[in-house]
Design an enzyme around this catalytic site. Structure first.
Site, short mmCIF file in Angstrom:
data_model
loop_
_atom_site.label_atom_id
_atom_site.label_comp_id
_atom_site.label_asym_id
_atom_site.label_seq_id
_atom_site.Cartn_x
_atom_site.Cartn_y
_atom_site.Cartn_z
N HIS A 4 -17.41 -5.21 -8.00
CA HIS A 4 -18.84 -5.25 -7.64
C HIS A 4 -19.62 -4.49 -8.70
CE1 HIS A 4 -22.02 -4.58 -4.20
NE2 HIS A 4 -22.51 -5.22 -5.25
N THR B 245 -14.81 -4.31 6.90
CA THR B 245 -14.61 -4.13 8.34
C THR B 245 -14.86 -2.69 8.78
OG1 THR B 245 -12.27 -4.08 7.78
CG2 THR B 245 -13.07 -6.07 8.83
N THR C 17 -20.33 -7.09 -16.55
CA THR C 17 -19.22 -6.14 -16.40
C THR C 17 -18.09 -6.75 -15.57
OG1 THR C 17 -20.75 -4.31 -16.57
CG2 THR C 17 -18.64 -3.82 -15.54
N LYS D 153 0.39 -8.21 -2.51
CA LYS D 153 -1.00 -7.77 -2.70
C LYS D 153 -1.02 -6.32 -3.18
CE LYS D 153 -4.08 -6.38 0.47
NZ LYS D 153 -5.03 -5.33 0.04
N LYS E 282 -11.70 -5.79 -5.36
CA LYS E 282 -13.05 -5.79 -4.77
C LYS E 282 -14.11 -5.42 -5.81
CE LYS E 282 -11.57 -4.94 0.01
NZ LYS E 282 -10.13 -4.66 -0.09
N ASP F 1 0.84 -1.20 0.00
CA ASP F 1 0.00 0.00 0.00
C ASP F 1 0.88 1.25 0.00
OD1 ASP F 1 -2.38 -1.54 0.11
OD2 ASP F 1 -2.15 -1.76 2.27
N ASP G 277 -6.29 -7.02 -5.30
CA ASP G 277 -7.40 -6.77 -4.36
C ASP G 277 -8.26 -5.64 -4.92
OD1 ASP G 277 -9.00 -6.80 -2.13
OD2 ASP G 277 -7.52 -5.86 -0.80
#
Ligand code: C5P
Length: 224
Positions: A63, A115, A68, A32, A61, A10, A59
């Site tokens: 949605h 979280t 798509t 990651k 995510k 990160d 990563d």
């Protein structure tokens, strides 16, 4: 047994992220890359980090509607990620299509509940029950849809593993004994998560912000 630790890179700068990965690569099992990295550096950035020679966990995510998400999965084939995340709340068809579109060697894992959300947030989005109920419901959905596993906290992994024996469990929010907790709540040690059934241990700041990242990664490796 291969090293289950995936280092969360990160860091905003591509050069700094790559340099850190090069430094610790002998003591972690994979890298990651998150949405922030992907938005900033795109496929080029992923190719650069892949040169380090470790498996890549994207990563992202994902949605969206099934078509798509499937298209996005196909578009990242070329990057050959070992793991990609999607949101379980995208629904069964989205999860099925994500898995069908993923490369043969890519594990598709679902984020159950972020979280950062609590019971009040769930209620405001029209979801009843406790966060635990919601996580368990989405774990069952992930299992039934034929994807590989879920992302869950170290406190949930033993329960999830019991419910899904051959599931693939990605566990973030880990802290070696005695290290700074930062913004993570309900942390457990890497060893405890591994013993409870974690397949992959996501670790960021305990390595990336350590005074000596190589030593920090070695120390974690030695506990596993
Ligand atoms: O620095 P730290 O070890 O807390 O990094 C954990 C990594 O796992 C970060 O990239 C964070 O975005 C990610 N993550 C998390 N909690 C989740 C899902 C992902 O901390 N529930």
């Amino acid at each position: 047994m291969s090293n289950p630790v995936y280092l969360a890179l990160d860091l905003p700068q591509l050069d700094a992220a790559k340099a850190l990965a090069e430094k610790v690569k002998a003591h972690v099992g994979g890298l990651k890359l998150g949405l922030e990295f992907f938005c900033a550096h795109g496929s080029h950035g992923v190719h650069e980090i892949a040169q380090v020679g470790l498996p890549i966990f994207l990563d992202l995510k994902l949605h969206d509607i099934p078509n798509t998400v499937a298209g996005a999965m196909q578009a990242i084939h070329v990057l050959e990620p070992s793991i990609v995340t999607v949101h379980a709340s995208g629904g069964r068809a989205m999860l099925e299509d994500a898995k069908a579109a993923a490369g043969e060697h890519t594990k598709v894992v679902a984020v159950t509940m972020l979280t950062s959300l609590d019971e009040r947030d769930l209620e405001r989005t029209g979801v009843g029950g406790t966060p635990h109920d919601h996580v368990m419901r989405l774990t069952e959905l992930a299992h039934d849809s034929g994807i590989d596993g879920i992302v869950c906290s170290g406190q949930e992994v033993a329960g999830a593993h019991k419910q899904w024996k051959d599931g693939f469990f990605v566990v973030p929010g880990l802290r070696p004994a005695g290290s700074a907790v930062g913004d993570q709540k309900r942390v457990v040690t890497p060893r405890k998560a591994r013993d409870d059934g974690a397949s992959v241990l996501v670790i960021g700041r305990p390595i990336s912000r350590a005074a000596d990242p190589v030593q920090a990664a070695r120390d974690i490796e030695a506990t596993l």
